[in-house]
Write a protein that holds these residues in place. Structure first.
Motif, PDB file in Angstrom:
ATOM      1  N   MET A   1       0.816  -1.218   0.000  1.00 34.58           N
ATOM      2  CA  MET A   1       0.000   0.000   0.000  1.00 34.58           C
ATOM      3  C   MET A   1       0.852   1.272   0.000  1.00 34.58           C
ATOM      4  O   MET A   1       0.345   2.359  -0.191  1.00 34.58           O
ATOM      5  CB  MET A   1      -0.922   0.004   1.208  1.00 34.58           C
ATOM      6  CG  MET A   1      -1.931  -1.159   1.246  1.00 34.58           C
ATOM      7  SD  MET A   1      -3.136  -1.080  -0.111  1.00 34.58           S
ATOM      8  CE  MET A   1      -4.197   0.230   0.490  1.00 34.58           C
ATOM      9  N   ASP A   2       2.174   1.101   0.226  1.00 39.08           N
ATOM     10  CA  ASP A   2       3.034   2.291   0.272  1.00 39.08           C
ATOM     11  C   ASP A   2       3.041   3.036  -1.062  1.00 39.08           C
ATOM     12  O   ASP A   2       3.147   4.263  -1.091  1.00 39.08           O
ATOM     13  CB  ASP A   2       4.458   1.884   0.652  1.00 39.08           C
ATOM     14  CG  ASP A   2       4.544   1.431   2.112  1.00 39.08           C
ATOM     15  OD1 ASP A   2       3.604   1.750   2.873  1.00 39.08           O
ATOM     16  OD2 ASP A   2       5.525   0.759   2.472  1.00 39.08           O
ATOM     17  N   VAL A   3       2.926   2.251  -2.160  1.00 36.44           N
ATOM     18  CA  VAL A   3       2.951   2.896  -3.468  1.00 36.44           C
ATOM     19  C   VAL A   3       1.722   3.795  -3.658  1.00 36.44           C
ATOM     20  O   VAL A   3       1.763   4.762  -4.438  1.00 36.44           O
ATOM     21  CB  VAL A   3       3.007   1.815  -4.585  1.00 36.44           C
ATOM     22  CG1 VAL A   3       1.690   1.050  -4.665  1.00 36.44           C
ATOM     23  CG2 VAL A   3       3.337   2.439  -5.915  1.00 36.44           C
ATOM     24  N   ILE A   4       0.650   3.510  -2.905  1.00 31.63           N
ATOM     25  CA  ILE A   4      -0.546   4.350  -2.970  1.00 31.63           C
ATOM     26  C   ILE A   4      -0.433   5.530  -2.013  1.00 31.63           C
ATOM     27  O   ILE A   4      -0.487   6.701  -2.428  1.00 31.63           O
ATOM     28  CB  ILE A   4      -1.810   3.519  -2.619  1.00 31.63           C
ATOM     29  CG1 ILE A   4      -2.036   2.418  -3.658  1.00 31.63           C
ATOM     30  CG2 ILE A   4      -3.032   4.442  -2.541  1.00 31.63           C
ATOM     31  CD1 ILE A   4      -2.508   2.908  -4.987  1.00 31.63           C
ATOM     32  N   PHE A   5      -0.289   5.214  -0.706  1.00 36.36           N
ATOM     33  CA  PHE A   5      -0.325   6.280   0.306  1.00 36.36           C
ATOM     34  C   PHE A   5       0.913   7.175   0.272  1.00 36.36           C
ATOM     35  O   PHE A   5       0.872   8.309   0.747  1.00 36.36           O
ATOM     36  CB  PHE A   5      -0.499   5.653   1.689  1.00 36.36           C
ATOM     37  CG  PHE A   5      -1.840   5.004   1.877  1.00 36.36           C
ATOM     38  CD1 PHE A   5      -2.997   5.770   1.951  1.00 36.36           C
ATOM     39  CD2 PHE A   5      -1.965   3.626   1.943  1.00 36.36           C
ATOM     40  CE1 PHE A   5      -4.245   5.176   2.112  1.00 36.36           C
ATOM     41  CE2 PHE A   5      -3.208   3.020   2.095  1.00 36.36           C
ATOM     42  CZ  PHE A   5      -4.348   3.799   2.172  1.00 36.36           C
ATOM     43  N   GLY A   6       2.019   6.654  -0.301  1.00 40.82           N
ATOM     44  CA  GLY A   6       3.207   7.492  -0.404  1.00 40.82           C
ATOM     45  C   GLY A   6       3.191   8.431  -1.593  1.00 40.82           C
ATOM     46  O   GLY A   6       4.062   9.307  -1.713  1.00 40.82           O
ATOM     47  N   ASN A   7       2.206   8.260  -2.477  1.00 39.43           N
ATOM     48  CA  ASN A   7       2.141   9.103  -3.695  1.00 39.43           C
ATOM     49  C   ASN A   7       0.696   9.533  -3.961  1.00 39.43           C
ATOM     50  O   ASN A   7       0.231   9.522  -5.102  1.00 39.43           O
ATOM     51  CB  ASN A   7       2.670   8.317  -4.898  1.00 39.43           C
ATOM     52  CG  ASN A   7       4.073   7.810  -4.699  1.00 39.43           C
ATOM     53  OD1 ASN A   7       5.049   8.564  -4.811  1.00 39.43           O
ATOM     54  ND2 ASN A   7       4.201   6.525  -4.376  1.00 39.43           N
ATOM     55  N   LEU A   8      -0.008   9.898  -2.904  1.00 32.29           N
ATOM     56  CA  LEU A   8      -1.416  10.257  -3.053  1.00 32.29           C
ATOM     57  C   LEU A   8      -1.622  11.445  -3.992  1.00 32.29           C
ATOM     58  O   LEU A   8      -2.655  11.545  -4.659  1.00 32.29           O
ATOM     59  CB  LEU A   8      -2.026  10.559  -1.683  1.00 32.29           C
ATOM     60  CG  LEU A   8      -2.416   9.334  -0.837  1.00 32.29           C
ATOM     61  CD1 LEU A   8      -2.947   9.776   0.519  1.00 32.29           C
ATOM     62  CD2 LEU A   8      -3.444   8.471  -1.564  1.00 32.29           C
ATOM     63  N   ASP A   9      -0.650  12.353  -4.052  1.00 33.31           N
ATOM     64  CA  ASP A   9      -0.794  13.522  -4.919  1.00 33.31           C
ATOM     65  C   ASP A   9      -0.907  13.109  -6.386  1.00 33.31           C
ATOM     66  O   ASP A   9      -1.794  13.576  -7.124  1.00 33.31           O
ATOM     67  CB  ASP A   9       0.382  14.483  -4.718  1.00 33.31           C
ATOM     68  CG  ASP A   9       1.737  13.791  -4.931  1.00 33.31           C
ATOM     69  OD1 ASP A   9       1.801  12.554  -4.767  1.00 33.31           O
ATOM     70  OD2 ASP A   9       2.706  14.494  -5.261  1.00 33.31           O
ATOM     71  N   LEU A  10      -0.018  12.193  -6.810  1.00 38.20           N
ATOM     72  CA  LEU A  10      -0.053  11.757  -8.212  1.00 38.20           C
ATOM     73  C   LEU A  10      -1.277  10.880  -8.504  1.00 38.20           C
ATOM     74  O   LEU A  10      -1.927  11.041  -9.537  1.00 38.20           O
ATOM     75  CB  LEU A  10       1.225  10.976  -8.546  1.00 38.20           C
ATOM     76  CG  LEU A  10       2.496  11.809  -8.768  1.00 38.20           C
ATOM     77  CD1 LEU A  10       3.674  10.907  -9.095  1.00 38.20           C
ATOM     78  CD2 LEU A  10       2.286  12.814  -9.896  1.00 38.20           C
ATOM     79  N   TRP A  11      -1.589   9.965  -7.574  1.00 36.36           N
ATOM     80  CA  TRP A  11      -2.762   9.111  -7.782  1.00 36.36           C
ATOM     81  C   TRP A  11      -4.042   9.944  -7.862  1.00 36.36           C
ATOM     82  O   TRP A  11      -4.921   9.680  -8.686  1.00 36.36           O
ATOM     83  CB  TRP A  11      -2.882   8.086  -6.646  1.00 36.36           C
ATOM     84  CG  TRP A  11      -1.922   6.943  -6.757  1.00 36.36           C
ATOM     85  CD1 TRP A  11      -0.776   6.770  -6.037  1.00 36.36           C
ATOM     86  CD2 TRP A  11      -2.001   5.823  -7.642  1.00 36.36           C
ATOM     87  NE1 TRP A  11      -0.131   5.627  -6.406  1.00 36.36           N
ATOM     88  CE2 TRP A  11      -0.865   5.004  -7.389  1.00 36.36           C
ATOM     89  CE3 TRP A  11      -2.895   5.408  -8.611  1.00 36.36           C
ATOM     90  CZ2 TRP A  11      -0.616   3.819  -8.075  1.00 36.36           C
ATOM     91  CZ3 TRP A  11      -2.652   4.228  -9.303  1.00 36.36           C
ATOM     92  CH2 TRP A  11      -1.535   3.446  -9.035  1.00 36.36           C
ATOM     93  N   GLY A  12      -4.142  10.947  -6.997  1.00 32.76           N
ATOM     94  CA  GLY A  12      -5.332  11.799  -7.005  1.00 32.76           C
ATOM     95  C   GLY A  12      -5.489  12.548  -8.307  1.00 32.76           C
ATOM     96  O   GLY A  12      -6.581  12.598  -8.888  1.00 32.76           O
ATOM     97  N   GLU A  13      -4.397  13.136  -8.797  1.00 37.18           N
ATOM     98  CA  GLU A  13      -4.473  13.888 -10.055  1.00 37.18           C
ATOM     99  C   GLU A  13      -4.742  12.955 -11.238  1.00 37.18           C
ATOM    100  O   GLU A  13      -5.523  13.299 -12.138  1.00 37.18           O
ATOM    101  CB  GLU A  13      -3.162  14.651 -10.284  1.00 37.18           C
ATOM    102  CG  GLU A  13      -3.202  15.550 -11.517  1.00 37.18           C
ATOM    103  CD  GLU A  13      -1.938  16.385 -11.674  1.00 37.18           C
ATOM    104  OE1 GLU A  13      -1.089  16.345 -10.762  1.00 37.18           O
ATOM    105  OE2 GLU A  13      -1.806  17.069 -12.708  1.00 37.18           O
TER     106      GLU A  13
END
Length: 215
Positions: free
Chosen positions: A1-13
């Motif tokens: 899950m680190d790949v998600i929560f550690g890069n929430l800015d990119l995933w959100g955009e």
């Protein structure tokens, strides 16, 4: 899950742009598809010719080439400047409208001819015959194929990844620059797309049950 929560800015955009292209393209495709579908069955020959030319010209052109025209050709026409996301919406909406038009035309053909003849016999013009009599009946029968078109549209949003639009299809390259494992990123992208498609499938079943004709 680190790949998600550690890069929430990119995933959100990326998710926001994917949904923006999907919903924007779907609305444009619906509006344009209804117009072209009606033209394809109109009693006026020139309307049928224009509708047929539009469908055959755009549908037989690869979606990537349509994106090329809007991303690289549009700016050279001297028209108001638009962002790549908006140009992507125009490209995918105009392309998908051809499939929507054919689904609408097929749905219209399922309505008995007598319905249109009866509507014309009481003096309704072509526009009212379509909007008040034919299209409401046709729309019930086109829900499954129409939803298949929108599922394809959702997947086609990844084509925008090749034109500098940060959406889910392009997020792998952005996260690779941050040292994230590309395979893990692609698996999460696949999971998100599966969830989105399942939501569309649920909407299809809901609409089918809502508009089902009691026999």
């Amino acid at each position: 899950m680190d790949v998600i929560f550690g890069n929430l800015d990119l995933w959100g955009e990326a998710l926001r742009n994917t949904l923006l292209i999907f919903f924007g393209g779907a609305v444009l495709a619906l509006i344009l598809g209804f117009v072209v579908g009606a033209m394809r069955v109109a009693p006026v020959p020139i309307a049928r010719v224009v509708g047929t030319l539009y469908v055959n010209l755009i549908r037989n052109t690869p979606l990537t080439l349509v994106f090329f025209f809007f991303i690289f050709g549009y700016p050279q026409l001297g028209l108001p400047k638009l962002s790549t996301t908006v140009l992507g919406i125009l490209a995918i909406g105009i392309y998908t409208a051809t499939y929507v038009a054919e689904v609408i035309r097929a749905g219209i053909n399922t309505v008995p001819v007598g319905q249109a003849e009866a509507a014309r016999a009481i003096g309704l013009p072509f526009g009212q015959v379509m909007t008040l009599v034919i299209l409401p009946q046709a729309f019930r029968s086109v829900v499954p194929p129409m939803m298949s078109v929108f599922i394809a549209l959702l997947k086609n949003t990844t084509v925008a990844a090749g034109f500098s639009v940060l959406e889910l299809g392009a997020i792998r390259s952005f996260l690779s620059e941050r040292g994230e494992n590309a395979l893990v990123v692609l698996l999460w992208v696949a999971v998100i797309f599966v969830v989105l498609v399942l939501l569309l499938s649920w909407l299809q079943r809901y609409l089918e049950n809502k508009w089902r004709i009691a026999r």
